[in-house]
Design a protein around this motif. Structure first.
Motif, PDB file in Angstrom:
ATOM      1  N   PHE A   1       0.826  -1.206   0.000  1.00  0.00           N
ATOM      2  CA  PHE A   1       0.000   0.000   0.000  1.00  0.00           C
ATOM      3  C   PHE A   1       0.861   1.257   0.000  1.00  0.00           C
ATOM      4  O   PHE A   1       0.631   2.180  -0.798  1.00  0.00           O
ATOM      5  N   PHE A   2       1.838   1.328   0.884  1.00  0.00           N
ATOM      6  CA  PHE A   2       2.639   2.539   0.999  1.00  0.00           C
ATOM      7  C   PHE A   2       3.660   2.678  -0.121  1.00  0.00           C
ATOM      8  O   PHE A   2       4.349   3.692  -0.201  1.00  0.00           O
ATOM      9  N   GLU A   3       3.764   1.685  -1.002  1.00  0.00           N
ATOM     10  CA  GLU A   3       4.557   1.827  -2.209  1.00  0.00           C
ATOM     11  C   GLU A   3       3.748   2.510  -3.321  1.00  0.00           C
ATOM     12  O   GLU A   3       4.329   2.987  -4.293  1.00  0.00           O
ATOM     13  N   GLU A   4       2.434   2.546  -3.161  1.00  0.00           N
ATOM     14  CA  GLU A   4       1.577   3.222  -4.118  1.00  0.00           C
ATOM     15  C   GLU A   4       1.004   4.526  -3.590  1.00  0.00           C
ATOM     16  O   GLU A   4       0.669   5.420  -4.370  1.00  0.00           O
ATOM     17  N   VAL A   5       0.887   4.648  -2.285  1.00  0.00           N
ATOM     18  CA  VAL A   5       0.323   5.840  -1.653  1.00  0.00           C
ATOM     19  C   VAL A   5       1.388   6.480  -0.780  1.00  0.00           C
ATOM     20  O   VAL A   5       2.061   5.794   0.005  1.00  0.00           O
ATOM     21  N   ASN A   6       1.538   7.768  -0.918  1.00  0.00           N
ATOM     22  CA  ASN A   6       2.519   8.500  -0.119  1.00  0.00           C
ATOM     23  C   ASN A   6       2.116   8.452   1.359  1.00  0.00           C
ATOM     24  O   ASN A   6       0.989   8.795   1.714  1.00  0.00           O
ATOM     25  N   PRO A   7       3.026   8.023   2.249  1.00  0.00           N
ATOM     26  CA  PRO A   7       2.684   7.979   3.679  1.00  0.00           C
ATOM     27  C   PRO A   7       2.256   9.329   4.241  1.00  0.00           C
ATOM     28  O   PRO A   7       1.405   9.382   5.135  1.00  0.00           O
ATOM     29  N   MET A   8       2.829  10.421   3.720  1.00  0.00           N
ATOM     30  CA  MET A   8       2.427  11.742   4.204  1.00  0.00           C
ATOM     31  C   MET A   8       0.975  12.034   3.840  1.00  0.00           C
ATOM     32  O   MET A   8       0.227  12.602   4.651  1.00  0.00           O
ATOM     33  N   ASP A   9       0.575  11.650   2.630  1.00  0.00           N
ATOM     34  CA  ASP A   9      -0.826  11.830   2.237  1.00  0.00           C
ATOM     35  C   ASP A   9      -1.752  10.950   3.070  1.00  0.00           C
ATOM     36  O   ASP A   9      -2.889  11.333   3.367  1.00  0.00           O
ATOM     37  N   PHE A  10      -1.258   9.778   3.453  1.00  0.00           N
ATOM     38  CA  PHE A  10      -2.088   8.860   4.236  1.00  0.00           C
ATOM     39  C   PHE A  10      -2.295   9.381   5.660  1.00  0.00           C
ATOM     40  O   PHE A  10      -3.433   9.428   6.148  1.00  0.00           O
ATOM     41  N   PHE A  11      -1.236   9.785   6.324  1.00  0.00           N
ATOM     42  CA  PHE A  11      -1.337  10.159   7.736  1.00  0.00           C
ATOM     43  C   PHE A  11      -1.854  11.584   7.940  1.00  0.00           C
ATOM     44  O   PHE A  11      -2.386  11.886   9.007  1.00  0.00           O
ATOM     45  N   PHE A  12      -1.706  12.443   6.946  1.00  0.00           N
ATOM     46  CA  PHE A  12      -2.105  13.840   7.128  1.00  0.00           C
ATOM     47  C   PHE A  12      -3.202  14.281   6.167  1.00  0.00           C
ATOM     48  O   PHE A  12      -3.602  15.442   6.181  1.00  0.00           O
ATOM     49  N   GLY A  13      -3.692  13.381   5.346  1.00  0.00           N
ATOM     50  CA  GLY A  13      -4.782  13.728   4.438  1.00  0.00           C
ATOM     51  C   GLY A  13      -6.093  13.875   5.185  1.00  0.00           C
ATOM     52  O   GLY A  13      -6.356  13.192   6.177  1.00  0.00           O
TER      53      GLY A  13
END
Length: 325
Positions: A65-77
């Motif tokens: 998942f985090f290879e396709e989605v930026n972790p910053m976008d995930f945790f702070f979106g």
């Protein structure tokens, strides 16, 4: 000839055989107990392995998942919409919904649970304690699905009545965080009261008697002596209960709804991390898709939160634990 060898020869063969059998039995019991302990460790490590390989890094052509989605976008979106175009995987709505429900549950369950523990430990007679304790155990044994429907069919309609909505001045959704938080707070009362009572009863009676000898009242002994002495156990019970509230699934899925709104209003519908996991696990999401992989990312986040809470509770217990000689 050495004396030890003479004594060994004098031991009857039957006794030596029985002794060897006992040693073999003890060894087998020790191995079985070790395997039971190792099974829990292996299960935990397996869960961690699955979560990491699906969410962080995977072996093979498929991407995690985090290879396709930026972790910053995930945790702070601030927008969670994995099933709509354009897709968005900001976990903050799920995060705030989870802690909103857990916070309401803490406000409801912690004071009642701690005060119940104080009453059972310091004020209740043995006969009355024997009546109250089974009811708390029954409360702890009720399935969480029943709590969810209790919130949906009893608590929420109360808030929807004009007298309550007019008094609060807010529009209450049919699914809301307040109802879910209340029932989860009721659910954690037995855990808080049981663990806190154990901590209070572990305080030596000599401390209480010393307080009475100095002329203190029962209330003063309870507040100024017993509660501070049991502080570490009570704090650990509180943190474990909050972890239980954060990880609650079915009650909040039924009562809080499935709308990932970024809001702090308890009167609106929210979606918690556990509720989203239930939603994905229903089977409508194709396996291997990015929406399916988000289940593991949310699960890993929830796992880290509960792990942090448990580590914090253990640290508090070690830091403030009272040692009595």
């Amino acid at each position: 000839m050495p004396l030890l060898s003479i004594r060994r020869r004098q031991v009857p063969v039957s006794l030596r055989t029985k002794h060897n059998q006992f040693r073999l039995q003890e060894r087998c019991i020790e191995i079985v107990l070790f395997l039971c302990a190792a099974l829990s460790i292996a299960t935990t490590l397996s869960i961690i392995f699955v979560l990491i390989t699906e969410a962080v890094y995977t072996i093979g052509p498929a991407k995690a998942f985090f290879e396709e989605v930026n972790p910053m976008d995930f945790f702070f979106g601030t927008r969670w919409a994995p099933n709509f175009k354009p897709q968005s995987f900001g976990v903050l709505p799920l995060f705030t919904g989870t802690f909103l429900v857990a916070g309401i549950a803490a406000l409801v369950g912690l004071p009642i649970g701690i005060l119940t523990a104080v009453y059972l430990s310091e004020y209740a007679s043995p006969r009355l304690r024997g009546v109250i304790k089974p009811f708390l155990e029954i409360l702890a044994g009720i399935p969480t699905v029943i709590y969810g429907y209790f919130a949906l069919e009893f608590i929420t309609p109360l808030f929807l009545k004009p007298i309550f909505s007019g008094l609060m001045g807010f529009d209450v959704d049919g699914y809301n965080a307040l109802s879910a938080g209340i029932v989860v707070g009721i659910m954690i009362i037995p855990m808080v009261s049981s663990l806190s009572e154990d901590a209070l009863r572990a305080v030596p009676r000599s401390l209480r008697e010393a307080g009475y000898a100095l002329g203190s009242t029962k209330y003063e002994v309870c507040v100024k002596i017993v509660l501070p002495a049991a502080f570490s156990g009570i704090v650990a019970a509180v943190l474990l209960a909050i972890s239980r509230a954060i990880g609650e699934t079915m009650a909040v899925t039924i009562a809080a709804g499935q709308s990932p709104n970024l809001t702090l209003s308890p009167f609106h519908s929210v979606q918690t991390m556990t509720a989203y996991i239930v939603n994905v696990s229903l089977g409508d999401t194709p396996a291997g898709s990015i929406e399916y992989k988000s289940l593991y990312a949310v699960g890993l986040t929830l796992f880290c939160i509960t792990l942090l809470m448990n580590v914090l509770s253990q640290a508090v217990m070690r830091r403030f634990r009272e040692v009595y000689n």
